[in-house]
Design a protein around this motif. Structure first.
Motif, PDB file in Angstrom:
ATOM      1  N   CYS A 174       0.834  -1.086  -0.345  1.00 40.51           N
ATOM      2  CA  CYS A 174       0.684   0.235   0.138  1.00 40.51           C
ATOM      3  C   CYS A 174       0.856   1.387  -0.033  1.00 40.51           C
ATOM      4  CB  CYS A 174      -0.709  -0.285   1.496  1.00 40.51           C
ATOM      5  SG  CYS A 174      -0.020   0.614   2.919  1.00 40.51           S
ATOM      6  N   SER A 188      -3.738   5.467   4.298  1.00 39.91           N
ATOM      7  CA  SER A 188      -3.404   4.601   3.459  1.00 39.91           C
ATOM      8  C   SER A 188      -4.219   4.026   2.165  1.00 39.91           C
ATOM      9  CB  SER A 188      -2.748   3.408   3.692  1.00 39.91           C
ATOM     10  OG  SER A 188      -3.743   2.789   4.227  1.00 39.91           O
ATOM     11  N   PHE A 199      -4.411  -0.584   4.119  1.00 41.36           N
ATOM     12  CA  PHE A 199      -4.156  -1.359   5.247  1.00 41.36           C
ATOM     13  C   PHE A 199      -4.606  -0.869   6.390  1.00 41.36           C
ATOM     14  CE2 PHE A 199       0.335  -3.561   4.125  1.00 41.36           C
ATOM     15  CZ  PHE A 199      -0.106  -3.991   2.849  1.00 41.36           C
ATOM     16  N   GLN A 200      -5.128   0.500   6.445  1.00 43.24           N
ATOM     17  CA  GLN A 200      -5.578   0.666   7.736  1.00 43.24           C
ATOM     18  C   GLN A 200      -7.464   0.618   8.303  1.00 43.24           C
ATOM     19  OE1 GLN A 200      -2.595   2.761   8.065  1.00 43.24           O
ATOM     20  NE2 GLN A 200      -3.782   3.665   9.340  1.00 43.24           N
ATOM     21  N   ARG A 215      -7.639 -10.885   7.169  1.00 45.13           N
ATOM     22  CA  ARG A 215      -5.732 -10.813   8.021  1.00 45.13           C
ATOM     23  C   ARG A 215      -5.141 -11.992   7.438  1.00 45.13           C
ATOM     24  NH1 ARG A 215      -5.701  -5.802  12.654  1.00 45.13           N
ATOM     25  NH2 ARG A 215      -7.290  -4.335  11.766  1.00 45.13           N
ATOM     26  N   ASP A 228       2.031  -8.661  15.855  1.00 41.27           N
ATOM     27  CA  ASP A 228       1.236  -7.408  16.347  1.00 41.27           C
ATOM     28  C   ASP A 228       1.407  -7.289  17.229  1.00 41.27           C
ATOM     29  OD1 ASP A 228      -1.550  -5.807  14.619  1.00 41.27           O
ATOM     30  OD2 ASP A 228      -1.778  -6.669  16.457  1.00 41.27           O
ATOM     31  N   ILE A 411       3.194  -2.764   8.587  1.00 44.60           N
ATOM     32  CA  ILE A 411       1.349  -2.557   8.838  1.00 44.60           C
ATOM     33  C   ILE A 411       1.438  -1.529   9.946  1.00 44.60           C
ATOM     34  CG2 ILE A 411      -0.387  -2.766   8.990  1.00 44.60           C
ATOM     35  CD1 ILE A 411       0.575  -6.143   7.951  1.00 44.60           C
ATOM     36  N   TRP A 461      -1.585 -12.575   9.632  1.00 45.81           N
ATOM     37  CA  TRP A 461      -1.740 -11.485  11.380  1.00 45.81           C
ATOM     38  C   TRP A 461      -2.865 -11.692  11.527  1.00 45.81           C
ATOM     39  CZ3 TRP A 461      -4.065  -6.338   8.397  1.00 45.81           C
ATOM     40  CH2 TRP A 461      -3.262  -5.351   8.793  1.00 45.81           C
TER      41      TRP A 461
END
Length: 466
Positions: A174, A188, A199-200, A215, A228, A411, A461
């Protein structure tokens, strides 16, 4: 090979690049003058320190599990087909449920429901809120609206995310914009190659609604693990610090069930020891939660809006109570948390005086509208901007302290970071130590405000942030 219609001579490209460099240099000189005038060099340096970490993340991208992605596409297409066929049989016609025009005709024309308008554009609307409001007193049609809302969600999951285009190397990227929002939160969009997506707002899905966790197709490179880490209840930490509310801050640090605590406060009951309000941490918790009952949900809905200046009437509508009940709740809430009212009053005074609203990192903003109407946005700006800057500060420190051979941040999502690591638990422990050594400066809090941040590992993720 470049198509003839898009070919640009080399000398034109050189001219463009030279002008680009020249103009950028002029802009930088002017910005430097403003920087010196406004004495904001530390803030400029902070933002510029993000350049390399963010660029690295954009260039590297994230590996995609192609098989999992294909499975999601197939699952979503099947779910959409089933729902569209079912609704088509029931309605006796096949419609485009994403079409505002067709939905307006269905509900306001065929079903003769009162037209609803978008509160911002004042145009007739068939969006989610409008349809829910139109069928509020029509239980026979309420299920139809919910089906259409679910179907629209399936469309978004399929078209925007599951079918998101990946790059030829099997990675997704992104374009992050660190200056995309006035709150210093990132925004983004698709990459500069028109691949990927924002990606937000990558959704975690909902199994009950048949929505997959997007994800899960974000995976680490071979020999790496995904991680994360998010700032737990970060905005509320800043609210408590700004209001100088020691009880609220202590409750956050002890991991109290805040909704049960606030239920007691709104009801005007004596607050039990905070230790007794920790879920799974004290034998009295179940008793206190049972006593709170439905008031817990009220507290969850009502208190958040009130922290940011919501009116009694607005919060009554949001929480489904009368204005009189909302006024009584305000009396009890601000009677207990007196610091909140003080923070609201100080912020309103600044708006009336035309002074800037400043966060603890020294960043500021100004509002030029009617103070009473700007209050909610001004109050929200402080925690949102502070948290946005703090998560970026963590990113910078991780980037500078741990080599990319062991840790890569890929990210950023407002109050969280994600990426890949190798080296086992020791790396995660070092990440946590670095992040939690960073405090936010407040004169009345010895050592500053610490917001907990703990990274978690997973095979993708979705698993890492579950």
């Amino acid at each position: 090979m470049v198509a003839p219609s898009t070919y640009t001579p080399d000398h034109k490209l050189w001219e463009y690049n030279l002008f680009d460099c020249f103009n950028t240099r002029q802009v930088r000189q002017r910005l430097q003058e403003i920087e010196e005038r406004d004495q904001c060099t530390p803030q400029v340096q902070f933002e510029m320190a993000l350049f390399r970490p963010v660029l690295d993340a954009m260039i590297r991208g994230v590996r995609v599990d192609l098989n999992r992605k294909k499975e999601m596409v197939k699952r979503l297409e099947e779910s959409i087909s089933v729902k569209e066929s079912r609704l088509g049989r029931i309605l006796g016609q096949h419609l485009n449920f994403s079409s505002p025009k067709q939905m307006q005709q269905l509900f306001y024309g065929d079903f003769q429901l009162p037209q609803q308008r978008n509160m911002k554009t004042f145009q007739v609307s068939a969006d989610e809120k409008s349809l829910q409001k139109a069928t509020k007193n029509e239980p026979i049609l309420r299920w139809l609206v919910e089906e259409i809302i679910q179907l629209r969600s399936l469309y978004v999951f399929l078209r925007t995310f599951a079918n998101g285009e990946i790059d030829s190397d099997g990675r997704i990227r992104c374009a992050f914009n660190p200056a995309g929002a006035t709150t210093f939160r990132f925004t983004s969009r698709k990459s500069i190659w028109r691949t990927g997506f924002n990606f937000q707002n990558v959704p975690k899905g909902d199994d009950k609604l048949g929505l997959p966790n997007i994800r899960e197709f974000f995976i680490p490179d071979d020999g790496w693990e995904f991680w994360d880490g998010d700032l737990s209840r970060a905005d509320l930490y800043v609210v408590a610090a700004e209001a100088e509310e020691e009880v609220m801050l202590a409750a956050l640090q002890k991991r109290v069930d805040l909704h049960v605590m606030n239920a007691f406060v709104l009801a005007g009951w004596e607050l039990p020891p905070l230790e007794e309000l920790v879920e799974g941490g004290h034998e009295m918790y179940a008793k206190h939660r049972a006593r709170a009952g439905k008031r817990r949900q009220l507290a969850k809905t009502w208190c958040h809006g009130k922290n940011y200046g919501g009116s009694d009437r607005t919060m009554a509508q949001s929480a489904g109570i009368t204005v009189a009940e909302s006024e009584e709740a305000s009396k009890n809430y601000f009677g207990f948390f007196k610091g909140l009212r003080g923070w609201h009053d100080r912020t309103l005074d600044k708006l009336h005086s035309g002074l800037p609203i400043v966060n603890p990192y020294g960043f500021s903003t100004r509002f030029f509208g009617e103070p009473a109407k700007d209050l909610a946005e001004a109050l929200a700006w402080v925690p949102q901007s502070t948290v946005g800057l703090h998560i970026n500060r963590i990113w910078i420190e991780l980037y500078n302290c741990i080599p990319s051979s062991k840790l890569q941040t890929l990210i950023q999502v407002h109050d969280s970071l994600a990426g890949q690591f190798c080296g086992g638990q020791d790396v995660l422990n070092e990440m946590e130590r670095i992040a939690n050594s960073l405090s936010i400066s407040y004169d009345h809090i010895p050592g500053g405000l610490n917001i907990p941040w703990t990274p978690k590992a997973g095979k993708n993720w979705g698993e890492a942030c579950s």
